[in-house]
Design an enzyme around this catalytic site. Structure first.
Site, PDB file in Angstrom:
ATOM      1  N   LEU A   1       2.359   1.250   3.382  1.00  0.00           N
ATOM      2  CA  LEU A   1       2.148   0.400   2.206  1.00  0.00           C
ATOM      3  C   LEU A   1       2.599  -1.043   2.406  1.00  0.00           C
ATOM      4  O   LEU A   1       3.599  -1.302   3.070  1.00  0.00           O
ATOM      5  CB  LEU A   1       2.885   1.005   1.005  1.00  0.00           C
ATOM      6  CG  LEU A   1       2.470   2.434   0.672  1.00  0.00           C
ATOM      7  CD1 LEU A   1       3.342   2.998  -0.441  1.00  0.00           C
ATOM      8  CD2 LEU A   1       0.994   2.499   0.281  1.00  0.00           C
ATOM      9  N   HIS A   2       1.839  -1.946   1.821  1.00  0.00           N
ATOM     10  CA  HIS A   2       2.179  -3.378   1.838  1.00  0.00           C
ATOM     11  C   HIS A   2       1.990  -3.930   0.428  1.00  0.00           C
ATOM     12  O   HIS A   2       1.635  -3.182  -0.503  1.00  0.00           O
ATOM     13  CB  HIS A   2       1.338  -4.111   2.884  1.00  0.00           C
ATOM     14  CG  HIS A   2      -0.139  -3.860   2.758  1.00  0.00           C
ATOM     15  ND1 HIS A   2      -0.883  -4.293   1.676  1.00  0.00           N
ATOM     16  CD2 HIS A   2      -1.008  -3.201   3.564  1.00  0.00           C
ATOM     17  CE1 HIS A   2      -2.135  -3.941   1.834  1.00  0.00           C
ATOM     18  NE2 HIS A   2      -2.247  -3.257   2.964  1.00  0.00           N
TER      19      HIS A   2
ATOM     20  N   GLY B   1      -0.293  -5.577  -0.912  1.00  0.00           N
ATOM     21  CA  GLY B   1      -1.623  -5.356  -1.492  1.00  0.00           C
ATOM     22  C   GLY B   1      -1.646  -4.050  -2.274  1.00  0.00           C
ATOM     23  O   GLY B   1      -2.086  -4.000  -3.431  1.00  0.00           O
ATOM     24  N   HIS B   2      -1.126  -2.985  -1.646  1.00  0.00           N
ATOM     25  CA  HIS B   2      -1.038  -1.694  -2.339  1.00  0.00           C
ATOM     26  C   HIS B   2      -0.148  -1.813  -3.576  1.00  0.00           C
ATOM     27  O   HIS B   2      -0.450  -1.262  -4.632  1.00  0.00           O
ATOM     28  CB  HIS B   2      -0.416  -0.624  -1.434  1.00  0.00           C
ATOM     29  CG  HIS B   2      -1.201  -0.317  -0.195  1.00  0.00           C
ATOM     30  ND1 HIS B   2      -0.747  -0.616   1.066  1.00  0.00           N
ATOM     31  CD2 HIS B   2      -2.406   0.284  -0.032  1.00  0.00           C
ATOM     32  CE1 HIS B   2      -1.632  -0.206   1.963  1.00  0.00           C
ATOM     33  NE2 HIS B   2      -2.649   0.337   1.325  1.00  0.00           N
TER      34      HIS B   2
ATOM     35  N   GLN C   1      -9.968  -5.486  -4.325  1.00  0.00           N
ATOM     36  CA  GLN C   1     -11.148  -6.285  -3.999  1.00  0.00           C
ATOM     37  C   GLN C   1     -11.278  -6.491  -2.489  1.00  0.00           C
ATOM     38  O   GLN C   1     -12.349  -6.778  -1.976  1.00  0.00           O
ATOM     39  CB  GLN C   1     -11.046  -7.639  -4.726  1.00  0.00           C
ATOM     40  CG  GLN C   1     -12.163  -8.624  -4.466  1.00  0.00           C
ATOM     41  CD  GLN C   1     -13.525  -8.076  -4.844  1.00  0.00           C
ATOM     42  OE1 GLN C   1     -13.653  -7.276  -5.773  1.00  0.00           O
ATOM     43  NE2 GLN C   1     -14.548  -8.477  -4.105  1.00  0.00           N
ATOM     44  N   LYS C   2     -10.161  -6.317  -1.778  1.00  0.00           N
ATOM     45  CA  LYS C   2     -10.166  -6.411  -0.310  1.00  0.00           C
ATOM     46  C   LYS C   2     -11.305  -5.580   0.271  1.00  0.00           C
ATOM     47  O   LYS C   2     -12.018  -6.005   1.164  1.00  0.00           O
ATOM     48  CB  LYS C   2      -8.807  -5.926   0.201  1.00  0.00           C
ATOM     49  CG  LYS C   2      -8.737  -5.433   1.588  1.00  0.00           C
ATOM     50  CD  LYS C   2      -8.435  -6.569   2.532  1.00  0.00           C
ATOM     51  CE  LYS C   2      -8.693  -6.183   3.963  1.00  0.00           C
ATOM     52  NZ  LYS C   2      -8.275  -4.851   4.324  1.00  0.00           N
TER      53      LYS C   2
ATOM     54  N   VAL D   1      -4.559  -9.496  -2.092  1.00  0.00           N
ATOM     55  CA  VAL D   1      -3.235 -10.072  -1.834  1.00  0.00           C
ATOM     56  C   VAL D   1      -3.214 -10.547  -0.385  1.00  0.00           C
ATOM     57  O   VAL D   1      -3.626  -9.813   0.515  1.00  0.00           O
ATOM     58  CB  VAL D   1      -2.114  -9.047  -2.093  1.00  0.00           C
ATOM     59  CG1 VAL D   1      -0.756  -9.635  -1.766  1.00  0.00           C
ATOM     60  CG2 VAL D   1      -2.160  -8.579  -3.546  1.00  0.00           C
TER      61      VAL D   1
ATOM     62  N   MET E   1      -3.862  -9.004   3.411  1.00  0.00           N
ATOM     63  CA  MET E   1      -2.964  -7.945   3.874  1.00  0.00           C
ATOM     64  C   MET E   1      -3.754  -6.684   4.174  1.00  0.00           C
ATOM     65  O   MET E   1      -4.696  -6.341   3.451  1.00  0.00           O
ATOM     66  CB  MET E   1      -1.908  -7.659   2.811  1.00  0.00           C
ATOM     67  CG  MET E   1      -0.912  -8.772   2.707  1.00  0.00           C
ATOM     68  SD  MET E   1       0.504  -8.264   1.743  1.00  0.00           S
ATOM     69  CE  MET E   1       1.411  -9.806   1.757  1.00  0.00           C
TER      70      MET E   1
HETATM   71  P1  AMP Z   1      -5.934   1.623   2.111  1.00  0.00           P
HETATM   72  O1  AMP Z   1      -4.561   2.206   2.179  1.00  0.00           O
HETATM   73  O2  AMP Z   1      -6.184   0.570   3.140  1.00  0.00           O
HETATM   74  O3  AMP Z   1      -7.012   2.669   2.025  1.00  0.00           O
HETATM   75  O4  AMP Z   1      -6.001   0.844   0.730  1.00  0.00           O
HETATM   76  C1  AMP Z   1      -5.709   1.470  -0.496  1.00  0.00           C
HETATM   77  C2  AMP Z   1      -6.121   0.552  -1.624  1.00  0.00           C
HETATM   78  O5  AMP Z   1      -5.399  -0.672  -1.526  1.00  0.00           O
HETATM   79  C3  AMP Z   1      -7.608   0.199  -1.593  1.00  0.00           C
HETATM   80  O6  AMP Z   1      -8.110   0.195  -2.905  1.00  0.00           O
HETATM   81  C4  AMP Z   1      -7.600  -1.185  -0.999  1.00  0.00           C
HETATM   82  O7  AMP Z   1      -8.692  -1.970  -1.407  1.00  0.00           O
HETATM   83  C5  AMP Z   1      -6.311  -1.747  -1.577  1.00  0.00           C
HETATM   84  N1  AMP Z   1      -5.841  -2.869  -0.752  1.00  0.00           N
HETATM   85  C6  AMP Z   1      -5.647  -2.862   0.587  1.00  0.00           C
HETATM   86  N2  AMP Z   1      -5.283  -4.094   1.005  1.00  0.00           N
HETATM   87  C7  AMP Z   1      -5.254  -4.880  -0.081  1.00  0.00           C
HETATM   88  C8  AMP Z   1      -4.956  -6.270  -0.315  1.00  0.00           C
HETATM   89  N3  AMP Z   1      -4.635  -7.082   0.680  1.00  0.00           N
HETATM   90  N4  AMP Z   1      -5.036  -6.733  -1.582  1.00  0.00           N
HETATM   91  C9  AMP Z   1      -5.382  -5.908  -2.593  1.00  0.00           C
HETATM   92  N5  AMP Z   1      -5.673  -4.608  -2.451  1.00  0.00           N
HETATM   93  C10 AMP Z   1      -5.616  -4.099  -1.220  1.00  0.00           C
END
Ligand code: AMP
Length: 283
Positions: free
Chosen positions: A33-34, A36-37, A148-149, A176, A184
């Site tokens: 997690l970062h 963005g999450h 939205q990423k 983010v 991110m």
């Molecule tokens: P992931 O763990 O990469 O599958 O992402 C999980 C959720 O977090 C998805 O809805 C992604 O679009 C969102 N997410 C990932 N990176 C970002 C970011 N930088 N900013 C906003 N949402 C993000």
């Protein structure tokens, strides 16, 4: 905070929450997690009585030559972070729990899945849609939060929800970014220091496109040309796609006369990164 590994247990929890007429906000993730999450988790916390975050690296959305095995995983740290965010439940199932032997059912969102990222990642969005529908069926959230990423993913999930008559409200939150503009992503961890620097070219090229549009350019071909030139100047970058598309159907647009998504996929070394901006229609 409880970490739940079993679907059966998760369903019992949900049943109890629903009995009390409380709302559920759900954030699906692949972990590591970062911020963005966390932006999604915080909005879920703000909007709902119970917050459930899933952590599941979904094998079905990785192609045979992709990074499923090496995708970063850190459940201990993730659990610590989520507990600090006052998350109520972390759904953390094993692969065999989600896809037992003889698993056979998939959801395909036609047409939208074959565009943009779908061209170089065949089957990716079939895997995404399938895991998301499974998670929504288990958790039955009032709200589900996405970034939205992953613009194409958000559009595909919204369409699936509508087509399959689910009641969950999908909420899309802004990208983010790191201080230098890089969106991110868990995959940023793959970048060595040189590549990390080069990766800012995605954001820079989109900013340049924005400037061009502000100066009155409406032709998609000109905008694509500008982005292409900036990325081509970065020796570590290789373009996968640069597209200006209609936000509703992801079809290429010739001219910016309605709201458009400018989406790019770029390899930095071996790592494939994506970024996008939405250019709103001027009223
Ligand atoms: P992931 O763990 O990469 O599958 O992402 C999980 C959720 O977090 C998805 O809805 C992604 O679009 C969102 N997410 C990932 N990176 C970002 C970011 N930088 N900013 C906003 N949402 C993000």
């Amino acid at each position: 905070m409880e970490i739940v590994n079993r679907i059966q247990r998760m369903k019992e929890v949900i049943k109890d929450i629903k009995k009390d007429n409380k709302t559920i906000g759900f954030v699906p993730t692949m972990g590591c997690l970062h911020q963005g999450h966390l932006s999604l988790v915080r909005e879920a916390r703000r909007m709902s009585d119970y917050v459930i975050v899933s952590i599941f690296v979904n094998p079905k959305q990785f192609g045979p030559n992709e990074d499923y095995e090496k995708y970063p995983r850190n459940i201990t740290k993730d659990a610590e972070i989520l507990s600090q965010e006052n998350v109520d439940y972390v759904f953390y199932p094993a692969v065999e729990e989600m896809y037992p032997e003889n698993y056979r059912t998939y959801v395909i969102v036609e047409d939208l899945s074959d565009k943009l990222c779908g061209k170089s990642r065949p089957g990716h969005f079939k895997g995404v849609a399938t895991i998301v529908i499974k998670l929504l069926n288990i958790i039955q959230p009032n709200f589900a939060f996405f970034g939205q990423k992953d613009a194409q993913q958000s559009i595909i999930i919204k369409r699936m929800i509508r087509d399959l008559n689910l009641d969950t409200e999908i909420i899309i939150l802004p990208i983010v970014r790191e201080p230098d503009g890089l969106a991110m992503s868990s995959r940023n961890l793959y970048l060595n220091p040189e590549e990390r620097k080069a990766a800012t070219v995605l954001f820079k090229s989109l900013q340049a496109a924005k400037e061009l549009i502000k100066d009155g350019e409406k032709k998609a071909s000109k905008i694509i040309e500008r982005i292409k030139k900036i990325i081509a100047d970065e020796p570590l970058a290789k373009i996968d796609y640069i597209e200006v598309v209609d936000l509703d159907n992801l079809n290429p647009m010739k001219s910016l006369d309605k709201t458009a998504l400018i989406a790019i996929g770029v390899y930095i070394g071996e790592t494939r990164l994506i970024d996008n901006i939405i250019v709103r229609e001027e009223k």
